[in-house]
Design an enzyme around this catalytic site. Sequence first.
Site, short mmCIF file in Angstrom:
data_model
loop_
_atom_site.label_atom_id
_atom_site.label_comp_id
_atom_site.label_asym_id
_atom_site.label_seq_id
_atom_site.Cartn_x
_atom_site.Cartn_y
_atom_site.Cartn_z
CD GLU A 218 -3.34 -2.48 7.42
OE1 GLU A 218 -2.25 -2.72 6.91
OE2 GLU A 218 -3.99 -1.45 7.18
CG ASN B 204 -1.67 1.25 1.47
OD1 ASN B 204 -1.74 2.10 0.60
ND2 ASN B 204 -2.25 1.37 2.66
CD1 TRP B 205 3.74 1.26 -2.74
CD2 TRP B 205 3.97 2.60 -4.53
NE1 TRP B 205 4.70 0.71 -3.55
CE2 TRP B 205 4.87 1.51 -4.66
CE3 TRP B 205 3.92 3.56 -5.53
CZ2 TRP B 205 5.73 1.38 -5.75
CZ3 TRP B 205 4.78 3.42 -6.62
CH2 TRP B 205 5.67 2.34 -6.72
CE LYS B 206 -0.07 3.24 4.81
NZ LYS B 206 0.06 3.31 6.25
N GLY C 11 2.79 2.23 10.65
CA GLY C 11 3.78 3.30 10.48
C GLY C 11 4.54 3.66 11.74
CB SER D 231 5.37 -1.92 11.92
OG SER D 231 5.02 -0.56 12.17
CD GLU E 140 -2.76 5.49 6.92
OE1 GLU E 140 -2.74 5.56 5.69
OE2 GLU E 140 -1.82 5.03 7.59
CG HIS F 133 -5.74 1.89 5.36
ND1 HIS F 133 -5.33 2.85 6.25
CD2 HIS F 133 -4.70 1.04 5.20
CE1 HIS F 133 -4.08 2.58 6.61
NE2 HIS F 133 -3.68 1.48 5.98
N GLY G 205 2.85 -1.13 4.21
CA GLY G 205 2.91 0.28 3.82
C GLY G 205 4.33 0.68 3.48
P1 PGA Z 1 3.02 0.26 7.52
O1 PGA Z 1 1.53 0.47 6.96
O2 PGA Z 1 3.52 -1.05 6.92
O3 PGA Z 1 3.80 1.44 7.03
O4 PGA Z 1 2.93 0.17 8.99
C1 PGA Z 1 0.65 -0.61 6.83
C2 PGA Z 1 -0.66 -0.13 6.24
O5 PGA Z 1 -1.16 0.93 6.62
O6 PGA Z 1 -1.24 -0.83 5.40
#
Ligand code: PGA
Length: 247
Positions: A163, A9-11, A169, A207, A95, A93, A228
């Site tokens: 998640e 997931n590149w966000k 993150g 993470s 976010e 997600h 991510g």
């Molecule tokens: P992260 O993000 O690997 O940077 O913790 C995971 C995600 O939000 O899918």
Amino acid sequence: MRRKLAAGNWKMNGTTANLAEIEALAAAHPAPRCDVLICPPATLVAQMAWKAGKGPVAVGGQDCHPEVSGAHTGDVSAAMLADAGARYVIVGHSERRADHGETDALVRAKAEAAHAAGLVAIVCVGETETQRDAGETLDVIGAQLEGSVPAGATSANTVIAYEPVWAIGTGRTPTLDQIAEVHDFLRAGLAKRFADAGDMRLLYGGSVKPSNASEIFATSNVDGALVGGASLKAADFGAIVAALDAS
Ligand code: PGA
């Protein structure tokens, strides 16, 4: 046998210059045993899908609107993502749930739109740190699962991603026992509603990196990862793909 999935997931990261990462990833892992997916920002979906071609890397969206088309400035529909070459889309997600106030009902509608467009929906669930500290983890995840996964979900059109919000993150991850507890709970919860729950893929996200991927992939009911930060560089994500292939 569930086919494992390494999803990146590149966000809100990546411009055309970063399309080289997918070529490097495909070159380093031309025939992975697991499914490999990158979800770039919407601006890159079409170009990435074109570059990925019939190679080992699938492309997905990070979100979709529940409707096919209409007056929704700035939104992208599942049908549009499919038209651009996406095969998957992430919905719910944390976010999106936090930044855009997305409810379980909206996430469910997005998953239904994904299915209608022929996309695999990756439905995300996860507790906040406050909820975990209060002992509410399984209640929160149970409610999200019930509310966000539509009745039409099958192992072919739906993937669930666990998640924990506090692990995204942050470099922090749950213990392997905590991951197993939630993944076993997800499998059992899905089995109450879906005949083929045993074939549905359950990803862990938060993470995941090359150094912890192997132990996470050896954990009960973990069928892959949603990654991510470590998905942005082909070398790191490739190491996670290799760990999943070896698991
Ligand atoms: P992260 O993000 O690997 O940077 O913790 C995971 C995600 O939000 O899918």
